[in-house]
Design a protein around this motif. Structure first.
Motif, PDB file in Angstrom:
ATOM      1  N   GLY A 169      18.403  -3.061  -5.147  1.00  0.00           N
ATOM      2  CA  GLY A 169      18.309  -2.212  -3.963  1.00  0.00           C
ATOM      3  C   GLY A 169      17.801  -2.972  -2.747  1.00  0.00           C
ATOM      4  N   PRO A 170      17.859  -2.332  -1.558  1.00  0.00           N
ATOM      5  CA  PRO A 170      17.412  -2.990  -0.323  1.00  0.00           C
ATOM      6  C   PRO A 170      15.910  -3.255  -0.329  1.00  0.00           C
ATOM      7  CG  PRO A 170      18.682  -0.974   0.133  1.00  0.00           C
ATOM      8  CD  PRO A 170      18.366  -0.973  -1.312  1.00  0.00           C
ATOM      9  N   LYS A 171      15.531  -4.457   0.135  1.00  0.00           N
ATOM     10  CA  LYS A 171      14.108  -4.811   0.250  1.00  0.00           C
ATOM     11  C   LYS A 171      13.852  -5.436   1.615  1.00  0.00           C
ATOM     12  CE  LYS A 171      13.260  -5.412  -4.679  1.00  0.00           C
ATOM     13  NZ  LYS A 171      12.504  -6.152  -5.699  1.00  0.00           N
ATOM     14  N   VAL A 172      12.619  -5.291   2.105  1.00  0.00           N
ATOM     15  CA  VAL A 172      12.242  -5.845   3.406  1.00  0.00           C
ATOM     16  C   VAL A 172      11.866  -7.319   3.241  1.00  0.00           C
ATOM     17  CG1 VAL A 172      10.658  -5.696   5.370  1.00  0.00           C
ATOM     18  CG2 VAL A 172      11.385  -3.605   4.189  1.00  0.00           C
ATOM     19  N   ILE A 173      12.526  -8.189   4.006  1.00  0.00           N
ATOM     20  CA  ILE A 173      12.110  -9.592   4.073  1.00  0.00           C
ATOM     21  C   ILE A 173      11.003  -9.718   5.106  1.00  0.00           C
ATOM     22  CG2 ILE A 173      12.842 -11.973   4.485  1.00  0.00           C
ATOM     23  CD1 ILE A 173      15.746 -11.017   4.081  1.00  0.00           C
ATOM     24  N   GLU A 174      11.213  -9.087   6.273  1.00  0.00           N
ATOM     25  CA  GLU A 174      10.206  -9.182   7.344  1.00  0.00           C
ATOM     26  C   GLU A 174      10.396  -8.044   8.331  1.00  0.00           C
ATOM     27  OE1 GLU A 174      10.701 -12.674   9.773  1.00  0.00           O
ATOM     28  OE2 GLU A 174      12.756 -12.169  10.296  1.00  0.00           O
ATOM     29  N   TYR A 175       9.306  -7.749   9.032  1.00  0.00           N
ATOM     30  CA  TYR A 175       9.348  -6.871  10.197  1.00  0.00           C
ATOM     31  C   TYR A 175       9.222  -7.733  11.455  1.00  0.00           C
ATOM     32  CZ  TYR A 175       7.723  -2.922   7.208  1.00  0.00           C
ATOM     33  OH  TYR A 175       7.561  -1.942   6.252  1.00  0.00           O
ATOM     34  N   ASN A 176       9.916  -7.340  12.519  1.00  0.00           N
ATOM     35  CA  ASN A 176       9.600  -7.838  13.855  1.00  0.00           C
ATOM     36  C   ASN A 176       9.264  -6.631  14.718  1.00  0.00           C
ATOM     37  OD1 ASN A 176      10.097 -10.499  13.164  1.00  0.00           O
ATOM     38  ND2 ASN A 176      12.214 -10.444  13.845  1.00  0.00           N
ATOM     39  N   CYS A 177       8.446  -6.856  15.749  1.00  0.00           N
ATOM     40  CA  CYS A 177       7.977  -5.729  16.573  1.00  0.00           C
ATOM     41  C   CYS A 177       8.784  -5.639  17.865  1.00  0.00           C
ATOM     42  CB  CYS A 177       6.491  -5.885  16.876  1.00  0.00           C
ATOM     43  SG  CYS A 177       6.079  -7.339  17.877  1.00  0.00           S
ATOM     44  N   MET A 182      17.010   4.299   5.212  1.00  0.00           N
ATOM     45  CA  MET A 182      16.345   5.321   6.040  1.00  0.00           C
ATOM     46  C   MET A 182      15.242   6.013   5.230  1.00  0.00           C
ATOM     47  SD  MET A 182      16.661   6.353   9.151  1.00  0.00           S
ATOM     48  CE  MET A 182      16.121   7.666  10.218  1.00  0.00           C
ATOM     49  N   ASP A 183      15.582   6.377   3.961  1.00  0.00           N
ATOM     50  CA  ASP A 183      14.650   7.170   3.150  1.00  0.00           C
ATOM     51  C   ASP A 183      13.523   6.339   2.542  1.00  0.00           C
ATOM     52  OD1 ASP A 183      16.276   9.304   3.698  1.00  0.00           O
ATOM     53  OD2 ASP A 183      17.326   9.283   1.770  1.00  0.00           O
ATOM     54  N   THR A 184      13.807   5.068   2.200  1.00  0.00           N
ATOM     55  CA  THR A 184      12.805   4.285   1.451  1.00  0.00           C
ATOM     56  C   THR A 184      12.108   3.222   2.295  1.00  0.00           C
ATOM     57  OG1 THR A 184      14.406   2.600   0.721  1.00  0.00           O
ATOM     58  CG2 THR A 184      14.150   4.553  -0.679  1.00  0.00           C
ATOM     59  N   ILE A 185      12.673   2.913   3.488  1.00  0.00           N
ATOM     60  CA  ILE A 185      12.106   1.824   4.293  1.00  0.00           C
ATOM     61  C   ILE A 185      11.768   2.261   5.718  1.00  0.00           C
ATOM     62  CG2 ILE A 185      12.588  -0.458   5.315  1.00  0.00           C
ATOM     63  CD1 ILE A 185      14.246  -1.076   2.750  1.00  0.00           C
ATOM     64  N   PHE A 186      12.758   2.773   6.461  1.00  0.00           N
ATOM     65  CA  PHE A 186      12.551   3.012   7.903  1.00  0.00           C
ATOM     66  C   PHE A 186      11.518   4.117   8.164  1.00  0.00           C
ATOM     67  CE2 PHE A 186      17.309   1.740   8.503  1.00  0.00           C
ATOM     68  CZ  PHE A 186      17.003   0.444   8.147  1.00  0.00           C
ATOM     69  N   LYS A 217       0.830  -1.225   0.000  1.00  0.00           N
ATOM     70  CA  LYS A 217       0.000   0.000   0.000  1.00  0.00           C
ATOM     71  C   LYS A 217       0.855   1.263   0.000  1.00  0.00           C
ATOM     72  CE  LYS A 217      -3.724   2.243   2.643  1.00  0.00           C
ATOM     73  NZ  LYS A 217      -4.661   2.098   3.778  1.00  0.00           N
ATOM     74  N   TYR A 218       1.972   1.232   0.756  1.00  0.00           N
ATOM     75  CA  TYR A 218       2.779   2.454   0.921  1.00  0.00           C
ATOM     76  C   TYR A 218       4.074   2.431   0.099  1.00  0.00           C
ATOM     77  CZ  TYR A 218      -0.545   3.829   4.467  1.00  0.00           C
ATOM     78  OH  TYR A 218      -1.707   4.189   5.113  1.00  0.00           O
ATOM     79  N   GLY A 219       4.189   1.481  -0.818  1.00  0.00           N
ATOM     80  CA  GLY A 219       5.340   1.469  -1.732  1.00  0.00           C
ATOM     81  C   GLY A 219       6.671   1.197  -1.060  1.00  0.00           C
ATOM     82  N   ILE A 220       6.641   0.404   0.006  1.00  0.00           N
ATOM     83  CA  ILE A 220       7.893   0.042   0.694  1.00  0.00           C
ATOM     84  C   ILE A 220       8.462  -1.203   0.014  1.00  0.00           C
ATOM     85  CG2 ILE A 220       8.866  -0.729   2.909  1.00  0.00           C
ATOM     86  CD1 ILE A 220       6.450   0.951   4.181  1.00  0.00           C
ATOM     87  N   PRO A 221       9.716  -1.158  -0.452  1.00  0.00           N
ATOM     88  CA  PRO A 221      10.233  -2.254  -1.281  1.00  0.00           C
ATOM     89  C   PRO A 221      10.282  -3.601  -0.560  1.00  0.00           C
ATOM     90  CG  PRO A 221      11.972  -0.648  -0.772  1.00  0.00           C
ATOM     91  CD  PRO A 221      10.694  -0.072  -0.289  1.00  0.00           C
ATOM     92  N   THR A 222       9.678  -4.616  -1.179  1.00  0.00           N
ATOM     93  CA  THR A 222       9.660  -5.967  -0.609  1.00  0.00           C
ATOM     94  C   THR A 222       9.521  -6.965  -1.749  1.00  0.00           C
ATOM     95  OG1 THR A 222       8.656  -7.361   1.107  1.00  0.00           O
ATOM     96  CG2 THR A 222       7.141  -6.073  -0.240  1.00  0.00           C
ATOM     97  N   ALA A 223       9.613  -8.257  -1.428  1.00  0.00           N
ATOM     98  CA  ALA A 223       9.474  -9.296  -2.437  1.00  0.00           C
ATOM     99  C   ALA A 223       8.032  -9.375  -2.928  1.00  0.00           C
ATOM    100  CB  ALA A 223       9.882 -10.648  -1.837  1.00  0.00           C
ATOM    101  N   LYS A 224       7.868  -9.775  -4.209  1.00  0.00           N
ATOM    102  CA  LYS A 224       6.517 -10.021  -4.735  1.00  0.00           C
ATOM    103  C   LYS A 224       5.908 -11.203  -3.982  1.00  0.00           C
ATOM    104  CE  LYS A 224       7.641 -10.553  -8.985  1.00  0.00           C
ATOM    105  NZ  LYS A 224       7.936 -10.654 -10.399  1.00  0.00           N
TER     106      LYS A 224
END
Length: 424
Positions: free
Chosen positions: A279-287, A247-251, A112-119
């Motif tokens: 470029g850097p992509k998110v595999i997962e978030y942990n809280c 920092m600019d595209t993910i955090f 939804k927010y265009g944060i780079p991740t795997a398809k």
């Protein structure tokens, strides 16, 4: 201050050792804690997910500040309950913890927010999931259980058969329980992996020093996925240029996305990243803090951890210094029970530790131990995190492995190649 740290593993031990450096931390309690933690805090036998029990404990011990470290109590709403009875707390509320509690939610947030991740695609029907895998016909492919699974809910399948097996195991055999009601089928990303923990108070997000985890049980990244067999920090692949892109595209976009969704995040957001050719992509978030990443990140923190925790809880993170050593490196080797992450024995005596649970050659974070009749015994799959700081990563690793050789319990298992994939 009376401080309560909720949890009982190596991560919690690392947090407690760091909190002890602040003179305000007059009394630290751990619930439930473990054998090694009992040398640094007063352990109270309340289960980490027992919300009512934890609230009663806070009243009884007059707790001024609580740190909720593990994922399951965060996702269950422990922070909300503690805040309701007036206990200031480090950790996200239930609404924000969903970024780890549901992989489906976190993937859809990123889309939804265009944060780079795997398809990816999401399925609640195993037949449809398997049909999709057949159509894609690209391997390796990644199969993820939607909910919490002790860090083991991700299966990397090298073939159609392995992928179909993973879907059956997760969705039909329910090896991760209700967490397997939905699965995410995801493209396999290539590149160096990086873990970045961040302090976030919903207005400011501050990255900690980067690290590299080693998830597989055996040398050469073979064997089953585990909670983590060792870590190094900083991660040599994570350059200043990459850090700025992240920092600019993910955090910052993740923090802002959660605010827009009405789920402001206060605590530690863990970003599992892949530095792909695109470029850097998110595999997962942990809280929450990672385990065993915390065991190498906190020894490099030069600022005061309690001051940072309080600033996050009060939404004034921008007012406190968060400084990590630029001249030192840290390495952690996990000593695990033979057979982990499957069946293993417990109750085995550990030799090579003094009565405080230390080795003399390294800092020893206790993950799965108990203390009985004057000696430490194994009490979990991952038993100890043996950590050293050095002027270089090479030196930190050498010292950590020297310390590992002085510690013993029957069927002790550890990886011999921590840091190798970073070119060390």
């Amino acid at each position: 201050m009376n401080i309560l740290v909720i949890g009982g593993g190596g991560r919690e031990h690392a947090i407690i050792k760091k909190l002890k450096e602040n003179p305000k931390a007059v009394k630290i309690y751990a619930a439930p804690g473990n054998g090694g933690i009992s040398r640094d805090a007063e352990c109270v036998n309340v289960k980490a997910c027992d919300i009512e029990g934890m609230c009663a404990l806070c009243r009884e011990k007059q707790i001024d500040f609580a740190v909720v470290a593990p994922d399951d109590p965060l996702v269950a709403g422990m922070v909300d309950a503690l805040n309701q009875i007036g206990v200031r707390t480090f950790g996200p509320n239930q609404a924000a913890a969903v970024i780890e509690g549901s992989k489906v939610y976190s993937k859809e947030l990123m889309k939804k927010y265009g944060i780079p991740t795997a398809k990816y695609e999401v399925f609640d029907d195993p037949k449809q999931a398997i049909e999709y895998i057949k159509q894609q016909n690209t391997y390796p492919t990644v199969v993820k259980a939607d909910g919490l699974a002790l860090g083991k809910g991700v299966i990397i399948a090298e073939s159609f058969e392995q992928a179909a097996d993973a879907v059956h195991s997760i969705m039909e055999d329910k090896i991760f329980g209700e967490s397997g009601n939905h699965v995410v089928i995801e493209e396999f990303l290539t590149g160096p992996e990086v873990s970045v923990l961040t302090f976030c108070d919903s207005k400011t997000i501050v990255p900690m020093v980067s690290s590299m985890d080693h998830k597989r049980a055996l040398d050469g990244d073979q064997g089953l996925n585990t909670g983590g067999m060792g870590t190094i920090a900083p991660n040599p692949c994570y350059t200043e240029e990459v850090a700025k892109i992240c920092m600019d595209t993910i955090f910052v976009p993740t923090m802002e996305a959660l605010n827009k969704e009405g789920r402001p995040f206060q605590g530690c957001i863990f970003f599992g990243l892949m530095l792909t050719p695109n470029g850097p992509k998110v595999i997962e978030y942990n809280c929450r803090f990672g385990d065993p990443e915390t065991q190498v990140v906190l020894p490099l923190l030069e600022s005061d951890l309690l001051d940072i925790f309080e600033a996050v809880a009060d939404k004034r993170l921008n007012e406190v210094p968060v400084v990590f050593s630029k001249k030192k490196a840290a390495a952690c080797v996990v000593a695990a029970s033979g057979g982990y992450p499957q069946k293993y024995e417990t109750g085995l005596p550990i030799s090579g530790l003094d009565e405080n649970g230390e080795s003399g050659k390294a800092v020893v974070y206790h993950a799965g131990t108990k203390y009985e009749n004057g000696r430490f015994l194994t009490a979990g799959g991952r038993v100890l995190g043996i950590t050293q700081v050095g002027d270089t990563l090479d030196e930190a690793l050498k010292k950590a492995y020297e310390a590992v050789e002085t510690i013993h319990f029957d069927n002790m298992h550890f990886r011999h190649d921590i840091g190798k994939k970073a070119g060390l």
